[in-house]
Structures are given as C-alpha cells and as structure tokens.
Design a protein around this motif. Structure first.
Motif, PDB file in Angstrom:
ATOM      1  N   VAL A 198      35.549 -16.457  -4.753  1.00  0.00           N
ATOM      2  CA  VAL A 198      34.551 -16.447  -5.810  1.00  0.00           C
ATOM      3  C   VAL A 198      33.181 -16.416  -5.150  1.00  0.00           C
ATOM      4  O   VAL A 198      32.920 -17.144  -4.187  1.00  0.00           O
ATOM      5  CB  VAL A 198      34.698 -17.669  -6.752  1.00  0.00           C
ATOM      6  CG1 VAL A 198      34.586 -18.986  -5.985  1.00  0.00           C
ATOM      7  CG2 VAL A 198      33.660 -17.621  -7.862  1.00  0.00           C
ATOM      8  N   LEU A 199      32.318 -15.523  -5.637  1.00  0.00           N
ATOM      9  CA  LEU A 199      30.974 -15.356  -5.093  1.00  0.00           C
ATOM     10  C   LEU A 199      29.988 -15.792  -6.160  1.00  0.00           C
ATOM     11  O   LEU A 199      29.939 -15.213  -7.259  1.00  0.00           O
ATOM     12  CB  LEU A 199      30.717 -13.886  -4.709  1.00  0.00           C
ATOM     13  CG  LEU A 199      31.365 -13.365  -3.414  1.00  0.00           C
ATOM     14  CD1 LEU A 199      32.882 -13.433  -3.474  1.00  0.00           C
ATOM     15  CD2 LEU A 199      30.926 -11.934  -3.142  1.00  0.00           C
ATOM     16  N   LEU A 200      29.207 -16.821  -5.856  1.00  0.00           N
ATOM     17  CA  LEU A 200      28.293 -17.403  -6.834  1.00  0.00           C
ATOM     18  C   LEU A 200      26.863 -17.238  -6.368  1.00  0.00           C
ATOM     19  O   LEU A 200      26.555 -17.360  -5.188  1.00  0.00           O
ATOM     20  CB  LEU A 200      28.583 -18.898  -7.012  1.00  0.00           C
ATOM     21  CG  LEU A 200      30.043 -19.320  -7.223  1.00  0.00           C
ATOM     22  CD1 LEU A 200      30.149 -20.833  -7.237  1.00  0.00           C
ATOM     23  CD2 LEU A 200      30.576 -18.732  -8.509  1.00  0.00           C
ATOM     24  N   GLY A 201      25.966 -16.993  -7.316  1.00  0.00           N
ATOM     25  CA  GLY A 201      24.567 -16.939  -6.936  1.00  0.00           C
ATOM     26  C   GLY A 201      23.709 -16.282  -7.983  1.00  0.00           C
ATOM     27  O   GLY A 201      24.200 -15.734  -8.971  1.00  0.00           O
ATOM     28  N   PRO A 202      22.395 -16.324  -7.761  1.00  0.00           N
ATOM     29  CA  PRO A 202      21.452 -15.713  -8.693  1.00  0.00           C
ATOM     30  C   PRO A 202      21.620 -14.198  -8.710  1.00  0.00           C
ATOM     31  O   PRO A 202      22.225 -13.622  -7.805  1.00  0.00           O
ATOM     32  CB  PRO A 202      20.082 -16.107  -8.118  1.00  0.00           C
ATOM     33  CG  PRO A 202      20.353 -17.187  -7.136  1.00  0.00           C
ATOM     34  CD  PRO A 202      21.726 -16.948  -6.621  1.00  0.00           C
ATOM     35  N   PRO A 203      21.060 -13.536  -9.739  1.00  0.00           N
ATOM     36  CA  PRO A 203      21.134 -12.082  -9.775  1.00  0.00           C
ATOM     37  C   PRO A 203      20.350 -11.456  -8.630  1.00  0.00           C
ATOM     38  O   PRO A 203      19.398 -12.040  -8.118  1.00  0.00           O
ATOM     39  CB  PRO A 203      20.500 -11.724 -11.129  1.00  0.00           C
ATOM     40  CG  PRO A 203      19.636 -12.898 -11.469  1.00  0.00           C
ATOM     41  CD  PRO A 203      20.338 -14.083 -10.906  1.00  0.00           C
ATOM     42  N   GLY A 204      20.767 -10.274  -8.228  1.00  0.00           N
ATOM     43  CA  GLY A 204      20.031  -9.529  -7.219  1.00  0.00           C
ATOM     44  C   GLY A 204      20.132 -10.080  -5.816  1.00  0.00           C
ATOM     45  O   GLY A 204      19.264  -9.803  -4.983  1.00  0.00           O
ATOM     46  N   THR A 205      21.194 -10.849  -5.505  1.00  0.00           N
ATOM     47  CA  THR A 205      21.329 -11.402  -4.153  1.00  0.00           C
ATOM     48  C   THR A 205      22.433 -10.709  -3.361  1.00  0.00           C
ATOM     49  O   THR A 205      22.929 -11.251  -2.375  1.00  0.00           O
ATOM     50  CB  THR A 205      21.591 -12.919  -4.212  1.00  0.00           C
ATOM     51  OG1 THR A 205      22.629 -13.196  -5.172  1.00  0.00           O
ATOM     52  CG2 THR A 205      20.345 -13.665  -4.618  1.00  0.00           C
ATOM     53  N   GLY A 206      22.836  -9.528  -3.776  1.00  0.00           N
ATOM     54  CA  GLY A 206      23.724  -8.715  -2.962  1.00  0.00           C
ATOM     55  C   GLY A 206      25.177  -9.122  -2.960  1.00  0.00           C
ATOM     56  O   GLY A 206      25.884  -8.895  -1.982  1.00  0.00           O
ATOM     57  N   ALA A 226      32.809 -12.664  -9.221  1.00  0.00           N
ATOM     58  CA  ALA A 226      31.390 -12.897  -8.932  1.00  0.00           C
ATOM     59  C   ALA A 226      30.613 -13.142 -10.213  1.00  0.00           C
ATOM     60  O   ALA A 226      31.014 -12.703 -11.304  1.00  0.00           O
ATOM     61  CB  ALA A 226      30.799 -11.698  -8.178  1.00  0.00           C
ATOM     62  N   GLY A 227      29.497 -13.862 -10.074  1.00  0.00           N
ATOM     63  CA  GLY A 227      28.633 -14.105 -11.221  1.00  0.00           C
ATOM     64  C   GLY A 227      27.626 -15.184 -10.928  1.00  0.00           C
ATOM     65  O   GLY A 227      27.541 -15.714  -9.818  1.00  0.00           O
ATOM     66  N   TYR A 228      26.814 -15.498 -11.930  1.00  0.00           N
ATOM     67  CA  TYR A 228      25.814 -16.548 -11.791  1.00  0.00           C
ATOM     68  C   TYR A 228      26.495 -17.896 -11.630  1.00  0.00           C
ATOM     69  O   TYR A 228      27.545 -18.152 -12.240  1.00  0.00           O
ATOM     70  CB  TYR A 228      24.895 -16.588 -13.017  1.00  0.00           C
ATOM     71  CG  TYR A 228      24.205 -15.275 -13.317  1.00  0.00           C
ATOM     72  CD1 TYR A 228      23.922 -14.355 -12.307  1.00  0.00           C
ATOM     73  CD2 TYR A 228      23.828 -14.947 -14.621  1.00  0.00           C
ATOM     74  CE1 TYR A 228      23.293 -13.159 -12.586  1.00  0.00           C
ATOM     75  CE2 TYR A 228      23.200 -13.752 -14.911  1.00  0.00           C
ATOM     76  CZ  TYR A 228      22.932 -12.865 -13.890  1.00  0.00           C
ATOM     77  OH  TYR A 228      22.314 -11.671 -14.171  1.00  0.00           O
ATOM     78  N   PHE A 240      15.785 -14.965 -12.438  1.00  0.00           N
ATOM     79  CA  PHE A 240      14.905 -14.162 -11.586  1.00  0.00           C
ATOM     80  C   PHE A 240      15.740 -13.158 -10.808  1.00  0.00           C
ATOM     81  O   PHE A 240      16.782 -13.485 -10.245  1.00  0.00           O
ATOM     82  CB  PHE A 240      14.150 -15.096 -10.636  1.00  0.00           C
ATOM     83  CG  PHE A 240      13.414 -14.394  -9.531  1.00  0.00           C
ATOM     84  CD1 PHE A 240      12.416 -13.482  -9.816  1.00  0.00           C
ATOM     85  CD2 PHE A 240      13.719 -14.647  -8.205  1.00  0.00           C
ATOM     86  CE1 PHE A 240      11.723 -12.835  -8.803  1.00  0.00           C
ATOM     87  CE2 PHE A 240      13.043 -14.018  -7.178  1.00  0.00           C
ATOM     88  CZ  PHE A 240      12.035 -13.111  -7.481  1.00  0.00           C
ATOM     89  N   GLY A 241      15.287 -11.909 -10.735  1.00  0.00           N
ATOM     90  CA  GLY A 241      16.124 -10.830 -10.245  1.00  0.00           C
ATOM     91  C   GLY A 241      16.216 -10.644  -8.753  1.00  0.00           C
ATOM     92  O   GLY A 241      16.944  -9.764  -8.287  1.00  0.00           O
ATOM     93  N   ASN A 242      15.479 -11.417  -7.931  1.00  0.00           N
ATOM     94  CA  ASN A 242      15.538 -11.289  -6.478  1.00  0.00           C
ATOM     95  C   ASN A 242      15.305  -9.840  -6.044  1.00  0.00           C
ATOM     96  O   ASN A 242      14.226  -9.305  -6.257  1.00  0.00           O
ATOM     97  CB  ASN A 242      16.845 -11.858  -5.937  1.00  0.00           C
ATOM     98  CG  ASN A 242      16.860 -13.369  -5.979  1.00  0.00           C
ATOM     99  OD1 ASN A 242      16.282 -14.024  -5.130  1.00  0.00           O
ATOM    100  ND2 ASN A 242      17.514 -13.942  -6.988  1.00  0.00           N
ATOM    101  N   ALA A 243      16.311  -9.195  -5.441  1.00  0.00           N
ATOM    102  CA  ALA A 243      16.120  -7.826  -4.950  1.00  0.00           C
ATOM    103  C   ALA A 243      15.805  -6.863  -6.086  1.00  0.00           C
ATOM    104  O   ALA A 243      15.036  -5.909  -5.904  1.00  0.00           O
ATOM    105  CB  ALA A 243      17.357  -7.358  -4.192  1.00  0.00           C
TER     106      ALA A 243
END
Length: 231
Positions: free
Chosen positions: A4-12, A104-106, A174-177
């Motif tokens: 599972v990949l967790l994190g804010p949007p736009g972090t690749g 994956a997701g927020y 916040f969209g990061n990249a």
C-alpha cells in the motif's frame, strides 16, 4: 509482496510503483515486468454479475506482474464496489505466488479504507508513506518542468515561487508536483503576455521566466488591440 502506497497527491506514487515493478522484475521476483493500472471504472461492472468478470479479466492481464490500483478507496460505498473488492481479495489469494497488488491513495482515506477491510490488510506486507515535497524539492521540480517546456527560471523568481507554494499548502490536498506543473503553466502564460506588452524579443527575453510571471504577482498590462503582436 502486496503493498500500500500512502501520501499526498502529486508525490509520484505511480512512478514509484512502476520503479518497484522494474526492481521486482530484475530481482526475479516477478515472472514478467508487466504493470497494469486499474481503478473503479475498470473493476466495477455495469450490472449484476458483470463485476466479477471485469475483476477477473484485469487480474488475468496483471498476473506475472503488478496490478496498481490508485485511489483504492473508490472500491467502497455500494454493493458493486464491495463485490469488486471481495473478488479481488479472493484472486489475490489464489494468485499469491504470481501477482503483486499495490493499492495507492491519500493517507487518511486509505487508513480508513484498510481499517474496514481486515481481510485485505492482512494480505499487505509493505506500507510506503510519502511525505509532501520540501521547498527545495518543489523548486527543483519547477525548474525541471520549465526546462522541459523550453524555458529557464530566473533565480530572483525563487522566493516568489516559494510564496505561491506556501499559499497553496494551506489548501486541502495540496498538489505537490501537480501544483508545480500548474505554476509553470501559469508562468508561461504570463510570460507570453509580458513579452507582448514589453516587446522584449531577445533570446533571453523569450525563454526567461521571472518573478513577474509567477501567479499572484502583478502582471504587465495586456497589449491594446491594434498594437504590434496583438492577436
């Protein structure tokens, strides 16, 4: 190997999933380096009995490689989504030696999603959390995106770009990249307006983005109709 990949949007997260697929393949952990992306639209059927078929077809394409499901929490909220998730968990077990599934997701939404699905959580062995990009990382991404588009960014624009990011960080998701790409696109548009207004057609003037081009900073007046270069 399910993850599972967790994190804010736009972090690749998608890019990392692709790199992990290549790594697993190089290490011989996968039969192939196949990478299949899926979401609710490709897993949830249009009518009763269709969902299991769609999930089965998607898993069949991914077998031997990685099935990547972004915004996995979209597989909740109705009977069709619940059927898709139940079928996916069944197939993950049946193909546990020949399939890697990455969800994956927020972070907040994914934590809630996994908490409701203990059967899924028990099958996930890897948890990767992504932090928002730092200011230097966002600046590096912004410069790279501008360069890819054929522009340079003046050093004096760095503080203005940092201020723009600081304002956007206060917003939800916040969209990061993605925010960096949006800022670069806006800077290129503002740059075109500025060049038309100033008539600076020098080599440097045509490719150099400045602090005046950063969204939120005073922009030059647009050229009046009839002026040279006005469209």
């Amino acid at each position: 190997l399910h993850a599972v990949l967790l994190g804010p949007p736009g972090t690749g997260k998608t890019m990392v999933a692709r790199l992990l697929t290549e790594l697993y393949g190089a290490l011989g952990l996968l039969r192939s380096g196949r990478f299949v992306e899926a979401g609710r639209s490709s897993l949830v059927g249009l009518y009763t009995g269709h969902t299991a078929e769609r999930v089965g077809e998607t898993v069949a394409r991914a077998c031997g490689g990685v099935l990547f499901i972004d915004e996995a929490y979209s597989l909740t909220g109705d009977d069709f989504a619940a059927e898709a998730l139940a079928e996916l968990i069944r197939l993950m077990e049946n193909h546990r030696d020949d399939l890697v599934v990455m969800f994956a997701g927020y972070r907040t939404e994914m934590d809630a999603f996994l908490a409701k699905n203990p059967g899924l959580m028990s099958r996930i062995g890897i948890r990767l959390e992504f932090d928002p990009y730092s200011e230097p990382e966002l600046w590096a991404i912004t410069e790279l995106l501008a360069l890819d588009a054929g522009y340079l960014i003046a050093e004096d624009a760095r503080s203005a770009v940092a201020q723009a990011f600081a304002v956007q960080r206060t917003t939800v998701h916040f969209g990061n990249a993605r925010a960096a790409r949006s800022i670069v696109d806006d800077m290129i548009t503002n740059h075109a307006v500025r060049v038309c207004a100033t008539g600076d057609l020098s080599d440097e003037g045509l490719i150099m983005l400045t602090a005046a081009d950063v969204p939120g900073h005073p922009a030059p007046d647009r050229p009046v109709p009839g002026a040279p270069g006005y469209l």
